[in-house]
Write a protein that holds these residues in place. Structure first.
Motif, PDB file in Angstrom:
ATOM      1  N   CYS A 115       0.749  -1.094   0.093  1.00  0.00           N
ATOM      2  CA  CYS A 115       0.003  -0.051  -0.084  1.00  0.00           C
ATOM      3  C   CYS A 115       0.849   1.149  -0.111  1.00  0.00           C
ATOM      4  CB  CYS A 115      -1.002  -0.088   1.231  1.00  0.00           C
ATOM      5  SG  CYS A 115      -2.314  -1.213   1.076  1.00  0.00           S
ATOM      6  N   GLY A 116       0.768   2.327  -1.028  1.00  0.00           N
ATOM      7  CA  GLY A 116       1.385   3.284  -1.269  1.00  0.00           C
ATOM      8  C   GLY A 116       0.835   4.622  -0.424  1.00  0.00           C
ATOM      9  N   PRO A 117       1.499   5.504  -0.758  1.00  0.00           N
ATOM     10  CA  PRO A 117       1.178   7.005  -0.399  1.00  0.00           C
ATOM     11  C   PRO A 117      -0.338   7.517  -0.746  1.00  0.00           C
ATOM     12  CG  PRO A 117       2.734   7.295  -1.903  1.00  0.00           C
ATOM     13  CD  PRO A 117       2.464   5.900  -1.981  1.00  0.00           C
ATOM     14  N   THR A 118      -0.933   8.206   0.086  1.00  0.00           N
ATOM     15  CA  THR A 118      -1.939   8.906  -0.212  1.00  0.00           C
ATOM     16  C   THR A 118      -1.549  10.282  -0.631  1.00  0.00           C
ATOM     17  OG1 THR A 118      -3.355   7.625   1.253  1.00  0.00           O
ATOM     18  CG2 THR A 118      -4.169   9.744   0.445  1.00  0.00           C
ATOM     19  N   HIS A 125       5.279  12.207   5.594  1.00  0.00           N
ATOM     20  CA  HIS A 125       6.233  12.125   6.863  1.00  0.00           C
ATOM     21  C   HIS A 125       6.999  10.989   7.061  1.00  0.00           C
ATOM     22  CE1 HIS A 125       3.565   9.711   9.454  1.00  0.00           C
ATOM     23  NE2 HIS A 125       2.546  10.714   8.865  1.00  0.00           N
ATOM     24  N   ASN A 129       5.371   7.578   7.586  1.00  0.00           N
ATOM     25  CA  ASN A 129       5.115   7.141   6.376  1.00  0.00           C
ATOM     26  C   ASN A 129       6.158   6.486   5.635  1.00  0.00           C
ATOM     27  OD1 ASN A 129       3.166  10.006   5.703  1.00  0.00           O
ATOM     28  ND2 ASN A 129       2.119   8.044   6.313  1.00  0.00           N
ATOM     29  N   ARG A 162       8.737   5.037   7.020  1.00  0.00           N
ATOM     30  CA  ARG A 162       9.057   3.698   7.601  1.00  0.00           C
ATOM     31  C   ARG A 162       8.307   2.680   6.926  1.00  0.00           C
ATOM     32  NH1 ARG A 162       8.849   0.844  13.924  1.00  0.00           N
ATOM     33  NH2 ARG A 162      10.474  -0.290  12.956  1.00  0.00           N
ATOM     34  N   ALA A 163       7.180   2.902   6.427  1.00  0.00           N
ATOM     35  CA  ALA A 163       6.383   1.913   5.925  1.00  0.00           C
ATOM     36  C   ALA A 163       7.008   1.420   4.435  1.00  0.00           C
ATOM     37  CB  ALA A 163       4.914   2.165   5.776  1.00  0.00           C
ATOM     38  N   PHE A 164       7.437   2.282   3.633  1.00  0.00           N
ATOM     39  CA  PHE A 164       7.918   2.469   2.274  1.00  0.00           C
ATOM     40  C   PHE A 164       9.304   1.648   2.591  1.00  0.00           C
ATOM     41  CE2 PHE A 164       5.166   6.042   2.031  1.00  0.00           C
ATOM     42  CZ  PHE A 164       3.949   5.111   1.850  1.00  0.00           C
ATOM     43  N   LYS A 175      -9.019  12.374   1.700  1.00  0.00           N
ATOM     44  CA  LYS A 175      -8.217  13.774   2.010  1.00  0.00           C
ATOM     45  C   LYS A 175      -7.846  14.354   0.596  1.00  0.00           C
ATOM     46  CE  LYS A 175      -6.271  11.062   5.849  1.00  0.00           C
ATOM     47  NZ  LYS A 175      -5.293  10.069   6.055  1.00  0.00           N
ATOM     48  N   GLY A 214       2.057  -3.245   4.422  1.00  0.00           N
ATOM     49  CA  GLY A 214       1.698  -1.860   4.675  1.00  0.00           C
ATOM     50  C   GLY A 214       1.921  -1.641   6.298  1.00  0.00           C
ATOM     51  N   GLY A 215       1.497  -0.690   6.680  1.00  0.00           N
ATOM     52  CA  GLY A 215       1.765  -0.126   8.171  1.00  0.00           C
ATOM     53  C   GLY A 215       0.644  -0.737   9.017  1.00  0.00           C
ATOM     54  N   ASP A 223      -1.518   0.137  10.965  1.00  0.00           N
ATOM     55  CA  ASP A 223      -2.827   0.845  11.060  1.00  0.00           C
ATOM     56  C   ASP A 223      -3.528   0.396   9.938  1.00  0.00           C
ATOM     57  OD1 ASP A 223      -1.063   2.036   9.341  1.00  0.00           O
ATOM     58  OD2 ASP A 223      -1.993   4.106   9.601  1.00  0.00           O
ATOM     59  N   ASN A 259       4.418  -3.420   8.995  1.00  0.00           N
ATOM     60  CA  ASN A 259       5.438  -2.596   9.963  1.00  0.00           C
ATOM     61  C   ASN A 259       4.634  -1.778  11.306  1.00  0.00           C
ATOM     62  OD1 ASN A 259       4.606  -0.678   7.581  1.00  0.00           O
ATOM     63  ND2 ASN A 259       5.468   0.590   9.200  1.00  0.00           N
ATOM     64  N   LYS A 309       2.230   7.908  17.787  1.00  0.00           N
ATOM     65  CA  LYS A 309       2.398   7.583  16.465  1.00  0.00           C
ATOM     66  C   LYS A 309       2.669   9.016  15.812  1.00  0.00           C
ATOM     67  CE  LYS A 309      -0.432   6.546  12.545  1.00  0.00           C
ATOM     68  NZ  LYS A 309      -1.785   6.619  12.029  1.00  0.00           N
ATOM     69  N   MET A 310       3.680   8.931  15.072  1.00  0.00           N
ATOM     70  CA  MET A 310       3.828  10.419  14.305  1.00  0.00           C
ATOM     71  C   MET A 310       2.960  10.356  13.045  1.00  0.00           C
ATOM     72  SD  MET A 310       7.284  11.604  11.950  1.00  0.00           S
ATOM     73  CE  MET A 310       8.180  12.044  12.916  1.00  0.00           C
TER      74      MET A 310
HETATM   75  P1  AMP Z   1      -0.980   7.063   4.003  1.00  0.00           P
HETATM   76  O1  AMP Z   1      -0.162   7.963   3.009  1.00  0.00           O
HETATM   77  O2  AMP Z   1      -1.458   7.676   4.802  1.00  0.00           O
HETATM   78  O3  AMP Z   1      -1.722   6.394   3.131  1.00  0.00           O
HETATM   79  O4  AMP Z   1       0.269   6.052   4.853  1.00  0.00           O
HETATM   80  C1  AMP Z   1       1.046   5.414   3.911  1.00  0.00           C
HETATM   81  C2  AMP Z   1       1.714   4.300   4.758  1.00  0.00           C
HETATM   82  O5  AMP Z   1       2.255   4.864   5.961  1.00  0.00           O
HETATM   83  C3  AMP Z   1       0.869   3.303   5.270  1.00  0.00           C
HETATM   84  O6  AMP Z   1       1.322   2.080   5.173  1.00  0.00           O
HETATM   85  C4  AMP Z   1       0.624   3.519   6.609  1.00  0.00           C
HETATM   86  O7  AMP Z   1       0.381   2.525   7.488  1.00  0.00           O
HETATM   87  C5  AMP Z   1       2.074   4.235   7.131  1.00  0.00           C
HETATM   88  N1  AMP Z   1       2.143   5.000   8.653  1.00  0.00           N
HETATM   89  C6  AMP Z   1       1.325   5.876   8.608  1.00  0.00           C
HETATM   90  N2  AMP Z   1       1.805   6.712   9.821  1.00  0.00           N
HETATM   91  C7  AMP Z   1       2.957   5.871  10.196  1.00  0.00           C
HETATM   92  C8  AMP Z   1       3.938   5.805  11.213  1.00  0.00           C
HETATM   93  N3  AMP Z   1       3.797   6.658  12.154  1.00  0.00           N
HETATM   94  N4  AMP Z   1       4.814   4.832  11.353  1.00  0.00           N
HETATM   95  C9  AMP Z   1       4.974   3.815  10.447  1.00  0.00           C
HETATM   96  N5  AMP Z   1       4.201   3.835   9.556  1.00  0.00           N
HETATM   97  C10 AMP Z   1       3.191   4.633   9.250  1.00  0.00           C
END
Ligand code: AMP
Ligand code: ZN
Length: 485
Positions: A29-32, A38, A41, A43-45, A75, A252-253, A255, A283, A292-293
């Motif tokens: 799962c990539g970025p929105t 930040h 995010n 960390r997940a990639f 968003k 994916g992260g 969450d 992760n 959580k950041m």
């Molecule tokens: P998003 O761009 O919001 O869709 O998030 C992209 C990826 O970042 C997703 O896999 C989230 O689970 C992950 N993510 C968001 N916040 C954090 C965090 N603080 N630490 C690690 N992964 C995160």
């Protein structure tokens, strides 16, 4: 070497074997792309990148790695509306066409994202595809129609919802995370893309058209239901088109386990009759002071924030890869600084491998490689792998090794760098050579003469003196080099 990974679906560390021969098909799962990502995010990639590199180098697999770009969701729509402060001047003019605004905003942040991940050592050539959600709307509609035909989705208020209770009669809902069905809101529906576990209820697959929002026509049973896809259906459709089902690994992260991934599983099975994958890898969070950041908490740094503070992207990458992906990582500048020292120690050792100075000791290269690889193969245990790398460094003085052994170590560090991507596998660059003071050069020349005269005692005495002045004499084919300690 066989790789073991913690699988959120089985909740155990399982041996991984690709479905089709040696090829691993992996979806992340990539970025929105509604703003700058930040480093949470990131960390997940970086986790996904580390995993695919370990699969390539340690597992010797071929990779088909897909990471999607979410360019339409709550968003991105919110922030592409006229007047949003996510809009920057260089995105072009805001128009009265919501789709054009959406594509302008998301294209800009997608490009920034691509620059950021490249800076962090993610190689763009490693991606098989980076699909954008707006380019797969037809495939999303097809999947929604399949789910409707199978009796698991319904149209209501011009939107389409997944009927969780109906689905529960056929399969488990709550495979990745146990769901508290006592608090399940019977008959309630959720339109938002992200929601909490307590709010688990029928979720949206297709959101009816709203004023000033982008939309697509969608004919359902002869009736047009204009609107746009929900976030979860996007991944279900794209991963099917690009990787086919089932594929090998989904990342994916943490969450995203619920609702995003839970909903992906339900949608794919309800529509295509197949779950996306049998291997789900997540992760843990990057935290700041125990939280959580995240953008919503306002406690975030973007990559550019850190680069502007003078932090080296390699140190951010290595700092994140120094903690096991399954444990929380508390981000501090102190840690990044300590990581820098560790990174440079390894770099220094690599440089010495290229020095034209040889001894008679030999290494047992297979054992050394194994000492690191077994740790990586064990659910990507990077902290232990890095400890093994330091053991190699501490146990070997490059100057004492034969040419063959040094070459073997250079090859090993090149492989390790295919995974960590934070070092230079090159001789020390000329510009890094500090000019030694005249006094030191003079002493080094005297030692050179003493050596020529075979006056070994004097030569050693002078070398010791040079060392006490903070320099090391390294003999080369042509003479000597002076390296600052
Ligand atoms: P998003 O761009 O919001 O869709 O998030 C992209 C990826 O970042 C997703 O896999 C989230 O689970 C992950 N993510 C968001 N916040 C954090 C965090 N603080 N630490 C690690 N992964 C995160
Ligand atoms: Zn996704």
């Amino acid at each position: 070497m066989k790789i073991k990974l913690y699988n959120s679906l089985t909740k155990s560390t399982d041996e991984f074997t690709p479905i089709n021969g040696n090829e691993v098909r992996m979806y992340s799962c990539g970025p929105t792309v509604y703003n700058f990502a930040h480093i949470g995010n990131m960390r997940a990639f970086l986790f996904a990148d580390f995993l695919q590199r370990v699969l390539r180098v340690v597992g010797e697999h071929d990779l088909k790695w897909v990471m999607n770009i979410t360019n339409i969701d709550d968003k991105t729509i919110r922030d592409s509306q006229p007047g949003s402060n996510a809009w920057l001047g260089d995105m072009g003019k805001q128009t009265d066409n919501p789709l054009e605004n959406l594509l302008n905003l998301t294209k800009f942040y997608e490009n920034e994202f691509l620059k950021d991940i490249a800076t962090l050592g993610i190689n763009p050539e490693h991606f098989y595809s980076m699909p954008k959600a707006t380019e797969y709307i037809e495939e999303m509609k097809d999947l929604i129609l399949k789910i409707i035909d199978n009796g698991i989705a319904y149209v209501s208020d011009n939107s389409v919802y997944f009927n969780v209770n109906e689905w529960r009669k056929k399969d488990i809902y709550g495979k990745l995370k146990k769901i508290d069905f006592d608090n399940f809101l019977q008959g309630a529906r959720v339109d938002a893309d992200t929601y909490e576990r307590e709010q688990a209820s029928d979720f949206v697959l297709w959101k009816g058209k709203k004023e000033n929002e982008p939309f697509w026509d969608f004919e359902i049973n002869g009736v047009n239901v204009p609107g746009r896809p929900g976030w979860h259906i996007e991944c279900s459709a794209m991963e099917k088109v690009l990787l086919d089902l089932p594929f090998d690994i989904h990342t994916g992260g943490i969450d995203l386990k619920f609702p995003h991934h839970e909903d992906e599983i339900a949608q794919s099975k309800a529509g295509y009759g197949i779950e996306p994958t049998a291997f789900w890898c997540h992760n843990e969070f990057l935290e700041v002071e125990g939280q959580k950041m995240s953008k919503s908490l306002g406690n975030f740094f973007t990559l550019r924030d850190l680069l502007n503070k003078g932090v080296d992207a390699k140190d951010i990458r290595l700092a994140m890869l120094s903690t096991h992906y399954g444990t929380k990582y508390n981000f501090t500048f102190k840690d990044v600084e300590a990581t820098r020292k560790a990174r440079l120690r390894v770099q220094e050792f690599i440089y010495t491998l290229f020095d034209e100075q040889f001894g008679t000791k030999e290494v047992s290269i297979d054992d050394l490689q194994n000492s690191v690889f077994v740790q990586l193969a064990d659910d990507l245990h990077s902290p232990k792998a890095l400890a093994a790398i330091f053991t190699i460094i501490n146990n070997h003085n490059a100057a004492e090794l034969t040419k063959e052994s040094k070459d073997q170590l250079i090859n090993l560090f090149a492989k390790l760098n295919d995974i960590y991507a934070v070092w230079e596998i090159t001789p020390r660059p000329a510009e890094e050579k500090q000019e030694a003071p005249v006094e030191v050069i003079e002493l080094a020349n005297q030692r050179w003469q003493a050596k020529k005269d075979k006056n070994w005692g004097l030569a050693d005495e002078i070398r010791a003196k040079v060392t006490s002045l903070g320099w090391t004499i390294k003999d080369t084919k042509e003479g000597f080099d002076l390296v600052a300690n």
